[in-house]
Design an enzyme around this catalytic site. Structure first.
Site: not given
Ligand code: UD1
Length: 343
Positions: A13, A126, A128, A151, A155, A220
């Protein structure tokens, strides 16, 4: 024009954002440790823009390296911080690496901004942070859910650190951008995503399968509570995403908002399933993607897509690329990598 420090600027990015910054007239200095990228990215940026960005090879967790950089570039007015480790699975195995890289980098930058007269920092967050959202599409007001990986936790903690530092009276602003799923490559095919080893993310695995590097793409799970049973995400074109960073930086440097911290969701507003995405790719490129359904991947969210209305209104930014064009760009990039003998 003002100079912008882009940490992680040779990454996926980051590199697309450097292109957009230079095309908007900003001077750029990149710092990157090349842990997940390489110097040739700078050549790609130069071929697209005609300008070679300044580049410092270095690790942002090292305060001395950063202090020297600010001394060498006293004209830095804004920072866009991409320098971070970003693989969810790896973060479960190496939590210390993730906390150290992602948090120390941010702390060092925040520490140095005031004394060096930097007016603002754009932070890569994110979707997330929303975990499995209670409702879709997700607005910025949706509750933050407990992170399911180190991770994701970096954030969340980073957003809190920025908030605490600014609320304590730091003399700068921040724009926090919560990305949904960035995909695709620059339309020139000069830069794109280049994961190390076996890709964990969908699109690089898909294009590597389409070109024959991987035998088969595993989907998945097809037993989720979605129309076709596969997970739903909001796939946002990386160039559209990069353009939002230029708007965010300009907003801070030109004091267009009174708020010292702003948070925006960056997505398209469209939820697309894994199986739909494979179809769009196949139709857009005419290339088949061998795939099979396998079990669910631990930690996956069932469905999440953005309500980007706030970014649309306040930033005057909108994702405009079609998913078909984005898939064609990802494919053109994969073909370019083959042509160059990279993979
Ligand atoms: C994850 C993170 C996100 C992070 C991003 C980039 C979460 C919830 N999300 O996104 O914060 O920014 O990685 O590292 O932690 N899929 C397959 N087969 C594959 C690969 C993926 O079916 O081989 C599916 C996944 O199940 C998922 C979708 O494709 O439904 C997208 O997966 P991926 O590209 O890995 O991104 P996320 O997990 O959504």
């Amino acid at each position: 024009m003002d100079r912008i420090l882009v940490t992680g600027g040779t990454g996926y990015i980051g590199s697309h954002t450097v292109v957009e910054l230079q095309q908007a007239g900003y001077s750029v200095v990149i710092i990157d440790d090349l842990s997940n990228s390489n110097r040739e990215v700078i050549d790609g940026i130069e071929r697209i823009t005609g300008i070679r960005p300044d580049f410092v090879e270095g690790d942002c967790t090292d305060m001395q390296t950063l202090s020297k950089l600010f001394a060498d570039y006293p004209d830095i007015k804004g920072i866009i911080n991409f320098a971070a480790s970003k693989a969810v699975g790896e973060s479960m195995q190496k939590p210390i690496l993730y906390y150290r890289n992602n948090l120390n980098t941010l702390l060092n930058l925040l520490d140095l901004m005031g004394p060096n007269g930097v007016k603002g920092i754009v932070f890569s967050s994110s979707c997330t942070v929303y975990g499995e959202p209670d409702e879709n599409p997700v607005t910025e007001k949706a509750p933050i859910k407990k992170a399911t990986s180190p991770y994701g936790n970096t954030k969340q903690i980073s957003e809190e650190i920025i908030t605490d530092v600014i609320n304590a009276g730091a003399p700068f602003k921040s724009v926090i951008l919560r990305y949904f799923n960035p995909v695709g490559a620059h339309p020139s095919a000069e830069i794109g995503e280049l994961p190390n080893g076996v890709p964990q993310n969908l699109i690089p695995y898909l294009t590597q399968t389409a070109i024959g590097i991987r035998q088969e793409l595993s989907v998945f799970g097809d037993d989720y509570d979605t129309p076709d049973g596969s997970c739903i995400r909001d796939y946002i074109n990386v160039v559209d995403l990069a353009k939002a960073h230029v708007i965010a930086v300009k907003r801070m440097l030109e004091d267009k908002s009174d708020a010292k911290i702003e948070i925006f969701n960056l997505g398209t507003g469209n939820g697309v399933s894994v199986l739909e995405l494979i179809n769009v790719f196949e139709e857009a490129t005419g290339v088949k993607v061998p795939h099979k359904i396998v079990g669910r991947r631990a930690g996956d969210i069932e469905k999440v897509w953005a309500n980007p209305a706030y970014a649309n209104e306040v930033l005057g930014w909108k994702a405009t690329s079609t998913l078909a064009d984005t898939m064609r760009s990802a494919w053109a990039w994969q073909l370019k990598l083959r042509e160059r003998g990279v993979m």
